[in-house]
Design an enzyme around this catalytic site. Structure first.
Site, PDB file in Angstrom:
ATOM      1  N   LYS A  59       0.845  -1.209   0.000  1.00  0.00           N
ATOM      2  CA  LYS A  59       0.000   0.000   0.000  1.00  0.00           C
ATOM      3  C   LYS A  59       0.877   1.255   0.000  1.00  0.00           C
ATOM      4  O   LYS A  59       0.584   2.230  -0.682  1.00  0.00           O
ATOM      5  CB  LYS A  59      -0.952  -0.012   1.212  1.00  0.00           C
ATOM      6  N   GLN A 103      -5.226  -2.405   9.188  1.00  0.00           N
ATOM      7  CA  GLN A 103      -5.032  -3.668   8.482  1.00  0.00           C
ATOM      8  C   GLN A 103      -5.708  -4.817   9.241  1.00  0.00           C
ATOM      9  O   GLN A 103      -5.530  -4.963  10.445  1.00  0.00           O
ATOM     10  CB  GLN A 103      -3.521  -3.931   8.305  1.00  0.00           C
ATOM     11  N   ASP A 126     -11.092   2.334   3.718  1.00  0.00           N
ATOM     12  CA  ASP A 126     -11.569   0.990   3.361  1.00  0.00           C
ATOM     13  C   ASP A 126     -13.077   0.951   3.107  1.00  0.00           C
ATOM     14  O   ASP A 126     -13.605  -0.058   2.632  1.00  0.00           O
ATOM     15  CB  ASP A 126     -11.278   0.018   4.516  1.00  0.00           C
TER      16      ASP A 126
HETATM   17  N1  LIG Z   1      -8.036  -3.186   6.172  1.00  0.00           N
HETATM   18  C1  LIG Z   1      -8.023  -4.187   5.281  1.00  0.00           C
HETATM   19  N2  LIG Z   1      -7.507  -5.368   5.600  1.00  0.00           N
HETATM   20  C2  LIG Z   1      -7.509  -6.368   4.683  1.00  0.00           C
HETATM   21  C3  LIG Z   1      -8.022  -6.157   3.377  1.00  0.00           C
HETATM   22  C4  LIG Z   1      -8.568  -4.895   3.071  1.00  0.00           C
HETATM   23  O1  LIG Z   1      -9.067  -4.646   1.932  1.00  0.00           O
HETATM   24  N3  LIG Z   1      -8.543  -3.925   4.046  1.00  0.00           N
HETATM   25  N4  LIG Z   1      -7.932  -7.159   2.415  1.00  0.00           N
HETATM   26  C5  LIG Z   1      -7.044  -8.276   2.658  1.00  0.00           C
HETATM   27  C6  LIG Z   1      -5.604  -8.040   2.383  1.00  0.00           C
HETATM   28  N5  LIG Z   1      -5.316  -7.086   1.318  1.00  0.00           N
HETATM   29  C7  LIG Z   1      -5.339  -5.762   1.593  1.00  0.00           C
HETATM   30  O2  LIG Z   1      -5.221  -5.326   2.687  1.00  0.00           O
HETATM   31  C8  LIG Z   1      -4.836  -7.527   0.054  1.00  0.00           C
HETATM   32  C9  LIG Z   1      -4.495  -8.834  -0.169  1.00  0.00           C
HETATM   33  C10 LIG Z   1      -3.926  -9.222  -1.392  1.00  0.00           C
HETATM   34  C11 LIG Z   1      -3.725  -8.307  -2.378  1.00  0.00           C
HETATM   35  C12 LIG Z   1      -3.060  -8.679  -3.657  1.00  0.00           C
HETATM   36  O3  LIG Z   1      -2.842  -7.834  -4.495  1.00  0.00           O
HETATM   37  N6  LIG Z   1      -2.691  -9.937  -3.814  1.00  0.00           N
HETATM   38  C13 LIG Z   1      -1.902 -10.345  -4.957  1.00  0.00           C
HETATM   39  C14 LIG Z   1      -1.024 -11.510  -4.561  1.00  0.00           C
HETATM   40  C15 LIG Z   1      -0.111 -11.140  -3.423  1.00  0.00           C
HETATM   41  C16 LIG Z   1       0.976 -12.134  -3.152  1.00  0.00           C
HETATM   42  O4  LIG Z   1       1.566 -12.675  -4.086  1.00  0.00           O
HETATM   43  O5  LIG Z   1       1.278 -12.317  -1.946  1.00  0.00           O
HETATM   44  C17 LIG Z   1      -2.834 -10.749  -6.108  1.00  0.00           C
HETATM   45  O6  LIG Z   1      -4.010 -11.061  -5.858  1.00  0.00           O
HETATM   46  O7  LIG Z   1      -2.348 -10.727  -7.227  1.00  0.00           O
HETATM   47  C18 LIG Z   1      -4.088  -7.008  -2.182  1.00  0.00           C
HETATM   48  C19 LIG Z   1      -4.630  -6.626  -0.978  1.00  0.00           C
HETATM   49  C20 LIG Z   1      -7.139  -8.692   4.126  1.00  0.00           C
HETATM   50  N7  LIG Z   1      -6.988  -7.572   4.990  1.00  0.00           N
END
Ligand SMILES: Nc1nc2c(c(=O)[nH]1)N[C@@H](CN(C=O)c1ccc(C(=O)N[C@@H](CCC(=O)O)C(=O)O)cc1)CN2
Length: 295
Positions: A59, A103, A126
């Protein structure tokens, strides 16, 4: 004659679409700075979960890419609810922070809803504060001038930017988590999207037949491979949102909710990784920019 969906599904490329959104946001950030408004994203991270650390670092990298300032608050895993509430209060009153997130997940024993409710709704990047979710419930056809939940927004943007119209479509959402399942139906049934939504979960009877009836499937359970090819209507659009960590040949890897072979049946499929995840990150930035534009 071949049906239009025969062959491999079209890939709904979240990385490429997110990159396009970030280019658009960069221009809006420049315009904000030109009128003296500096957008700043805050993050509160509690504990040392490696995945959460990776997401938060991502982020802050994204912010740098589009010119948003970032403020990082890291708290130890032993932090009490009072410690986290104090950090929330600091960001609520910090003018350099125009939007922020806590988070998730928070450590066991911390009341997540209590923390989310303490966030200033105008800074809720969020879109998970009850007031912002409530506005989504109340406003069916009007403009919503408050933050929307990032992952549901990400799903809709990914589909619409691929030129796929959701109006009149039967959408089956699998998973009732707060960040996706429970809120995405509210967005999809707003008048400007106009889809019809069925929300399925672990208590749903005959999940397969419900999924098979869908024009669009949003899989957000976190159960690896739960959506198998026989459950998908030929020509359906499938969004693979859920993520879990599985072990393959002794090595840990990420897996989505959608099993191998669904790409042989679907018209379009979002990969996982590389689909809704990068879009969620881009839409978080959009929420921050929009909040700053409202100042
Ligand atoms: N406050 C928040 N916590 C969490 C959220 C959220 O939206 N707000 N969502 C998830 C975690 N998350 C963002 O925080 C998130 C997870 C994964 C990805 C992402 O881009 N993943 C990649 C792969 C990543 C990797 O290889 O490790 C993908 O899908 O291509 C973005 C955001 C839980 N907590």
């Amino acid at each position: 004659m071949r049906a239009p969906w025969e062959g491999k599904a079209r890939v709904l490329d979240g990385k490429a679409t997110a990159s396009q959104i970030k280019t658009e946001l960069r221009e809006r950030v420049e315009a904000l700075r030109a009128r003296g408004v500096v957008p700043g994203l805050g993050t509160i991270l509690v504990g040392d979960d490696p995945a959460s650390h990776t997401y938060v670092a991502g982020k802050h990298r994204d912010c740098q890419e589009v010119g948003i300032e970032s403020i990082r608050v890291d708290l130890p895993g032993e932090s009490t609810e009072a410690d986290i509430l104090a950090a929330v209060e600091r960001l609520n009153t910090d003018d350099a922070c125009t939007g922020y997130i806590v988070q998730l997940p928070l450590p066991n024993g911390v009341d997540t809803n209590r923390i989310l409710e303490a966030i200033d709704p105008a800074k809720d990047a969020d879109g998970l504060h009850p007031m912002n979710l409530g506005r989504l419930v109340l406003r069916v056809s009007e403009e919503i001038d408050s933050p929307l939940p990032c992952t549901p927004r990400a799903v809709i943007e990914l589909v619409e930017r691929a030129g796929i119209d959701l109006a009149g479509k039967d959408v089956v959402v699998v998973g009732r988590g707060v960040t996706v399942g429970r809120s995405i139906g509210l967005l999809l049934t707003r008048k400007y999207v106009n889809a019809t939504v069925t929300l399925c979960h672990t208590g749903t009877r005959d999940l397969a037949s419900k999924v098979r009836s869908a024009d669009v499937v949003v899989a957000a359970t976190g159960a690896a491979g739960i959506i198998t090819p026989d459950m998908v209507k030929p020509g359906a659009v499938v969004l693979d949102v859920g993520v879990s960590r599985v072990e393959v040949d002794g090595k840990a890897r990420l897996a989505g909710d959608v099993a191998d072979g669904v790409d042989e049946v679907a018209l379009a499929l979002s990969p996982n990784p590389g689909g809704v995840g990068p879009m969620t990150r881009a839409l978080l930035l959009a929420n921050v920019v929009e909040a700053a534009e409202r100042l």
